[in-house]
Design a protein around this motif. Structure first.
Motif, PDB file in Angstrom:
ATOM      1  N   LYS A 131      53.061  21.966 -18.206  1.00 14.43           N
ATOM      2  CA  LYS A 131      51.799  22.073 -18.398  1.00 14.43           C
ATOM      3  C   LYS A 131      51.105  21.996 -19.684  1.00 14.43           C
ATOM      4  O   LYS A 131      50.053  21.735 -19.872  1.00 14.43           O
ATOM      5  CB  LYS A 131      51.160  23.298 -17.345  1.00 14.43           C
ATOM      6  N   GLY A 132      52.021  22.322 -20.534  1.00  8.56           N
ATOM      7  CA  GLY A 132      51.433  22.447 -22.150  1.00  8.56           C
ATOM      8  C   GLY A 132      50.614  23.868 -22.212  1.00  8.56           C
ATOM      9  O   GLY A 132      50.262  24.554 -21.291  1.00  8.56           O
ATOM     10  N   ILE A 133      50.187  23.753 -23.389  1.00  8.24           N
ATOM     11  CA  ILE A 133      49.603  24.962 -24.029  1.00  8.24           C
ATOM     12  C   ILE A 133      48.044  24.759 -24.686  1.00  8.24           C
ATOM     13  O   ILE A 133      48.250  23.686 -25.618  1.00  8.24           O
ATOM     14  CB  ILE A 133      50.292  25.757 -25.106  1.00  8.24           C
ATOM     15  N   ALA A 134      47.017  25.362 -24.491  1.00 10.15           N
ATOM     16  CA  ALA A 134      45.689  24.930 -25.142  1.00 10.15           C
ATOM     17  C   ALA A 134      45.864  25.218 -26.486  1.00 10.15           C
ATOM     18  O   ALA A 134      46.541  26.111 -27.028  1.00 10.15           O
ATOM     19  CB  ALA A 134      44.750  25.651 -24.302  1.00 10.15           C
ATOM     20  N   GLN A 135      45.217  24.339 -27.180  1.00 13.98           N
ATOM     21  CA  GLN A 135      45.188  24.606 -28.861  1.00 13.98           C
ATOM     22  C   GLN A 135      45.015  26.082 -29.439  1.00 13.98           C
ATOM     23  O   GLN A 135      45.475  26.646 -30.160  1.00 13.98           O
ATOM     24  CB  GLN A 135      44.221  23.745 -29.384  1.00 13.98           C
ATOM     25  N   LYS A 136      43.704  26.495 -28.628  1.00 14.72           N
ATOM     26  CA  LYS A 136      43.505  27.874 -29.092  1.00 14.72           C
ATOM     27  C   LYS A 136      44.487  29.040 -28.759  1.00 14.72           C
ATOM     28  O   LYS A 136      44.672  30.225 -29.479  1.00 14.72           O
ATOM     29  CB  LYS A 136      42.334  28.458 -28.151  1.00 14.72           C
ATOM     30  N   ASP A 137      45.469  28.760 -28.001  1.00 11.10           N
ATOM     31  CA  ASP A 137      46.530  29.731 -27.439  1.00 11.10           C
ATOM     32  C   ASP A 137      47.763  29.641 -28.413  1.00 11.10           C
ATOM     33  O   ASP A 137      48.701  30.357 -28.524  1.00 11.10           O
ATOM     34  CB  ASP A 137      47.134  29.618 -26.108  1.00 11.10           C
ATOM     35  N   THR A 180      54.365  22.614 -30.823  1.00  8.26           N
ATOM     36  CA  THR A 180      53.248  21.740 -30.781  1.00  8.26           C
ATOM     37  C   THR A 180      52.923  21.389 -29.136  1.00  8.26           C
ATOM     38  O   THR A 180      53.947  21.623 -28.498  1.00  8.26           O
ATOM     39  CB  THR A 180      53.450  20.425 -31.488  1.00  8.26           C
ATOM     40  N   SER A 181      51.874  21.181 -28.709  1.00  9.23           N
ATOM     41  CA  SER A 181      51.719  20.937 -27.200  1.00  9.23           C
ATOM     42  C   SER A 181      50.524  20.025 -27.154  1.00  9.23           C
ATOM     43  O   SER A 181      49.366  20.023 -28.014  1.00  9.23           O
ATOM     44  CB  SER A 181      51.409  22.271 -26.770  1.00  9.23           C
ATOM     45  N   LYS A 182      50.522  19.477 -25.916  1.00 10.47           N
ATOM     46  CA  LYS A 182      49.389  18.873 -25.531  1.00 10.47           C
ATOM     47  C   LYS A 182      49.194  19.160 -23.966  1.00 10.47           C
ATOM     48  O   LYS A 182      50.030  18.922 -23.354  1.00 10.47           O
ATOM     49  CB  LYS A 182      49.385  17.182 -25.632  1.00 10.47           C
ATOM     50  N   GLU A 183      48.051  19.774 -23.402  1.00  7.14           N
ATOM     51  CA  GLU A 183      47.717  20.337 -22.171  1.00  7.14           C
ATOM     52  C   GLU A 183      47.897  18.893 -21.357  1.00  7.14           C
ATOM     53  O   GLU A 183      47.479  17.805 -21.493  1.00  7.14           O
ATOM     54  CB  GLU A 183      46.306  20.739 -22.211  1.00  7.14           C
ATOM     55  N   GLY A 184      48.775  19.317 -20.236  1.00  8.08           N
ATOM     56  CA  GLY A 184      48.934  18.272 -19.243  1.00  8.08           C
ATOM     57  C   GLY A 184      50.403  17.575 -19.339  1.00  8.08           C
ATOM     58  O   GLY A 184      50.623  16.849 -18.496  1.00  8.08           O
ATOM     59  N   THR A 185      50.588  17.504 -20.448  1.00  9.79           N
ATOM     60  CA  THR A 185      51.699  16.562 -21.122  1.00  9.79           C
ATOM     61  C   THR A 185      53.078  17.439 -21.542  1.00  9.79           C
ATOM     62  O   THR A 185      54.122  16.857 -21.018  1.00  9.79           O
ATOM     63  CB  THR A 185      51.261  15.901 -22.501  1.00  9.79           C
ATOM     64  N   GLY A 186      52.893  18.401 -22.072  1.00  5.66           N
ATOM     65  CA  GLY A 186      54.339  19.373 -22.183  1.00  5.66           C
ATOM     66  C   GLY A 186      54.204  19.875 -23.820  1.00  5.66           C
ATOM     67  O   GLY A 186      53.162  19.635 -24.441  1.00  5.66           O
ATOM     68  N   THR A 187      55.056  20.608 -24.038  1.00  4.15           N
ATOM     69  CA  THR A 187      55.412  21.272 -25.326  1.00  4.15           C
ATOM     70  C   THR A 187      56.668  21.178 -25.824  1.00  4.15           C
ATOM     71  O   THR A 187      57.625  20.646 -25.218  1.00  4.15           O
ATOM     72  CB  THR A 187      55.117  22.918 -24.986  1.00  4.15           C
ATOM     73  N   THR A 188      56.353  21.092 -27.184  1.00  3.46           N
ATOM     74  CA  THR A 188      57.788  21.057 -28.048  1.00  3.46           C
ATOM     75  C   THR A 188      57.825  22.264 -29.194  1.00  3.46           C
ATOM     76  O   THR A 188      57.042  22.502 -29.773  1.00  3.46           O
ATOM     77  CB  THR A 188      57.889  19.700 -28.913  1.00  3.46           C
ATOM     78  N   MET A 189      59.069  23.050 -29.086  1.00  2.52           N
ATOM     79  CA  MET A 189      59.350  24.004 -29.808  1.00  2.52           C
ATOM     80  C   MET A 189      60.411  23.480 -30.762  1.00  2.52           C
ATOM     81  O   MET A 189      61.439  22.545 -30.565  1.00  2.52           O
ATOM     82  CB  MET A 189      60.071  25.137 -28.980  1.00  2.52           C
ATOM     83  N   TYR A 190      59.919  23.950 -32.009  1.00  2.00           N
ATOM     84  CA  TYR A 190      60.900  23.589 -33.230  1.00  2.00           C
ATOM     85  C   TYR A 190      61.680  24.664 -33.793  1.00  2.00           C
ATOM     86  O   TYR A 190      60.805  25.875 -34.119  1.00  2.00           O
ATOM     87  CB  TYR A 190      60.031  23.068 -34.345  1.00  2.00           C
ATOM     88  N   LEU A 191      62.811  24.632 -33.979  1.00  2.00           N
ATOM     89  CA  LEU A 191      63.577  25.789 -34.601  1.00  2.00           C
ATOM     90  C   LEU A 191      64.260  25.054 -35.971  1.00  2.00           C
ATOM     91  O   LEU A 191      64.804  24.049 -36.000  1.00  2.00           O
ATOM     92  CB  LEU A 191      64.877  26.092 -33.759  1.00  2.00           C
ATOM     93  N   ALA A 192      64.120  25.662 -37.049  1.00  2.00           N
ATOM     94  CA  ALA A 192      64.680  25.202 -38.253  1.00  2.00           C
ATOM     95  C   ALA A 192      65.703  26.320 -38.767  1.00  2.00           C
ATOM     96  O   ALA A 192      65.419  27.474 -38.988  1.00  2.00           O
ATOM     97  CB  ALA A 192      63.531  25.001 -39.349  1.00  2.00           C
ATOM     98  N   LEU A 193      67.049  25.946 -39.176  1.00  2.00           N
ATOM     99  CA  LEU A 193      67.768  26.963 -39.722  1.00  2.00           C
ATOM    100  C   LEU A 193      68.465  26.074 -41.242  1.00  2.00           C
ATOM    101  O   LEU A 193      68.362  24.975 -41.093  1.00  2.00           O
ATOM    102  CB  LEU A 193      69.072  26.782 -38.734  1.00  2.00           C
TER     103      LEU A 193
END
Length: 203
Positions: A131-137, A180-193
């Motif tokens: 469902k994605g995450i609102a920019q404010k959150d 990063t996220s777009k409501e209704g589209t989905g979310t991407t989590m980034y991990l950097a090592l």
């Protein structure tokens, strides 16, 4: 509970609630231990391709049972190495994926995991079509006890500390996490090592 059906329903409810409490206690214990530096990290040199390949295989079986499609692509060189605690990194991946599952609202759930080479770092991307995450959150999701749904009910379960555990573990690895996220589209989590590089020894 005057019928077997009602009895069954009540017992199931008690069982589910007890399970939720157990999970919450486990997460709080983990968080408390991490915060107070009581987790004895066991850092090792880990081959990125081998380690994450195994991780994805493990996660894949679980997702298959939940009818979620998993796509995996590895774009790093086969000899790439990082210094990490394999157990704690597994916790990071599992926490992110369980979060994705919690907010999956599509009839066909999809999770994409990608490994990329970004110079001195490797980047792990975990993308869902939830469902994605609102920019404010978005800026607050890694804060402890932060829940994007304002309601206090636990219909989605969760303690609001899963991602704060992820953030702390990544920081303890000298790495980073962001989303990063777009409501209704989905979310991407980034991990950097940071990549491990042998320092040449001069005679």
């Amino acid at each position: 509970a005057d019928t077997p059906e009602k009895m069954d329903k009540y017992i199931k409810t008690i069982y589910n609630k007890a399970n939720d409490m157990q999970k919450l206690i486990n997460e709080l214990t983990t968080y408390s231990n991490i915060e107070n530096n009581r987790i004895p990290y066991n850092f090792h040199r880990i081959n990125v391709a081998d380690y994450f390949g195994d991780c994805v295989e493990e996660v894949g079986m679980d997702l298959e049972n939940k009818n979620i499609k998993l796509n995996y692509s590895n774009l790093v060189a086969p000899d790439t190495v990082v210094i990490a605690d394999p157990e704690q990194m597994k916790k990071v991946i599992n926490n992110i994926i369980s979060n994705s599952l919690k907010y999956m609202n599509k009839p066909k759930g999809v999770i994409n995991i990608r490994l990329r080479d970004v110079g001195d770092f490797i980047q792990i991307e975990i993308e869902d079509n939830g469902k994605g995450i609102a920019q404010k959150d978005l800026a607050n999701i890694f804060e402890r006890f932060y829940r994007t749904d304002a309601s206090r009910n636990s219909s989605k379960g969760g303690s609001g500390i899963g991602l704060s555990i992820v953030k702390k573990i990544m920081e303890d690895h000298g790495g980073q996490v962001w989303a990063t996220s777009k409501e209704g589209t989905g979310t991407t989590m980034y991990l950097a090592l940071r990549k491990y590089q042998e320092v040449p020894v001069h005679e």
